[in-house]
Design a protein around this motif. Sequence first.
Motif, short mmCIF file in Angstrom:
data_model
loop_
_atom_site.label_atom_id
_atom_site.label_comp_id
_atom_site.label_asym_id
_atom_site.label_seq_id
_atom_site.Cartn_x
_atom_site.Cartn_y
_atom_site.Cartn_z
N PRO A 60 0.83 -1.22 0.00
CA PRO A 60 0.00 0.00 0.00
C PRO A 60 0.86 1.26 0.00
N GLY A 61 0.33 2.31 -0.58
CA GLY A 61 1.02 3.59 -0.59
C GLY A 61 1.43 3.99 -1.99
N SER A 62 2.03 5.16 -2.09
CA SER A 62 2.39 5.72 -3.39
C SER A 62 3.86 6.12 -3.40
N LEU A 63 4.43 6.15 -4.58
CA LEU A 63 5.82 6.52 -4.79
C LEU A 63 5.96 8.03 -4.78
N GLY A 64 7.04 8.52 -4.21
CA GLY A 64 7.31 9.95 -4.25
C GLY A 64 8.39 10.33 -3.26
N GLY A 65 8.53 11.62 -3.07
CA GLY A 65 9.54 12.10 -2.15
C GLY A 65 9.77 13.59 -2.29
N LEU A 66 11.00 14.00 -2.01
CA LEU A 66 11.39 15.39 -2.00
C LEU A 66 11.89 15.80 -3.38
N ILE A 67 11.72 17.08 -3.74
CA ILE A 67 12.24 17.57 -5.01
C ILE A 67 12.79 18.98 -4.82
N GLU A 68 14.00 19.20 -5.34
CA GLU A 68 14.62 20.52 -5.28
C GLU A 68 14.94 20.99 -6.69
N ASN A 69 14.24 22.03 -7.13
CA ASN A 69 14.48 22.67 -8.41
C ASN A 69 13.91 24.07 -8.28
N LYS A 70 14.77 25.04 -8.04
CA LYS A 70 14.35 26.41 -7.74
C LYS A 70 13.54 27.06 -8.86
N SER A 71 13.69 26.58 -10.09
CA SER A 71 12.95 27.17 -11.21
C SER A 71 11.50 26.73 -11.27
N HIS A 72 11.18 25.54 -10.71
CA HIS A 72 9.84 24.99 -10.90
C HIS A 72 9.09 24.62 -9.62
N TYR A 73 9.76 24.61 -8.45
CA TYR A 73 9.10 24.16 -7.23
C TYR A 73 9.36 25.14 -6.09
N THR A 74 8.29 25.49 -5.37
CA THR A 74 8.38 26.39 -4.22
C THR A 74 7.58 25.80 -3.07
N PRO A 75 8.21 25.59 -1.90
CA PRO A 75 7.46 25.10 -0.75
C PRO A 75 6.33 26.07 -0.38
N SER A 76 5.25 25.55 0.22
CA SER A 76 4.12 26.39 0.59
C SER A 76 3.46 25.87 1.86
N ASP A 77 3.09 26.81 2.74
CA ASP A 77 2.39 26.42 3.96
C ASP A 77 0.89 26.68 3.89
N SER A 78 0.41 27.17 2.74
CA SER A 78 -1.02 27.50 2.66
C SER A 78 -1.67 27.16 1.33
N ALA A 79 -0.91 26.78 0.34
CA ALA A 79 -1.50 26.53 -0.98
C ALA A 79 -1.05 25.16 -1.50
N GLY A 80 -1.72 24.73 -2.52
CA GLY A 80 -1.32 23.49 -3.17
C GLY A 80 -1.91 22.26 -2.53
N VAL A 81 -1.35 21.14 -2.92
CA VAL A 81 -1.83 19.83 -2.51
C VAL A 81 -1.47 19.56 -1.05
N LEU A 82 -2.37 18.90 -0.32
CA LEU A 82 -2.08 18.48 1.05
C LEU A 82 -1.92 16.96 1.04
N ILE A 83 -0.73 16.50 1.36
CA ILE A 83 -0.42 15.07 1.39
C ILE A 83 -0.61 14.56 2.81
N TYR A 84 -1.33 13.43 2.95
CA TYR A 84 -1.50 12.76 4.23
C TYR A 84 -0.60 11.53 4.27
N PHE A 85 0.31 11.48 5.24
CA PHE A 85 1.14 10.30 5.46
C PHE A 85 0.40 9.37 6.42
N SER A 86 0.32 8.09 6.09
CA SER A 86 -0.33 7.10 6.95
C SER A 86 0.59 6.71 8.09
N SER A 87 -0.01 6.40 9.23
CA SER A 87 0.74 6.03 10.43
C SER A 87 -0.11 5.10 11.29
#
Length: 126
Positions: free
Chosen positions: A51-78
């Motif tokens: 179960p679960g999906s593939l993914g992780g961290l990405i660093e590319n200053k031209s195309h990605y900006t961290p956000s605390d209020s916009a965009g997709v909200l990912i839920y990690f299972s625990s």
Amino acid sequence: MESNMVGWFEIPVTDMARAKAFYEAVFEIDVQIHDLGGTKMGWFPWSEGKPGSLGGLIENKSHYTPSDSAGVLIYFSSPDVSNELSRIEGAGGKIIQPKTQISPDIGYMALFLDTEGNRLALHSRA
């Protein structure tokens, strides 16, 4: 074909080493870093057929900006969101909503900011 709804995710970061340390500390995992011609990817552990999906961290200053209020909200299972919540602040993150019951049949959730300023979530049944 039956599959998980989330097929892939990328969490924007501005400092891969700092983000790697944060996620490894909070989730007790090993993040594998790969440089893909100027774009750095930090792969989370993943196994085919589980179960679960593939993914992780990405660093590319031209195309990605961290956000605390916009965009997709990912839920990690625990198994219990309290586990990860107990490690977030020590790893440099910030809890923005403590463990909160959604409903008895759905379980619990919590919101946090990672070291890069991304708003993320945790979910557990317990």
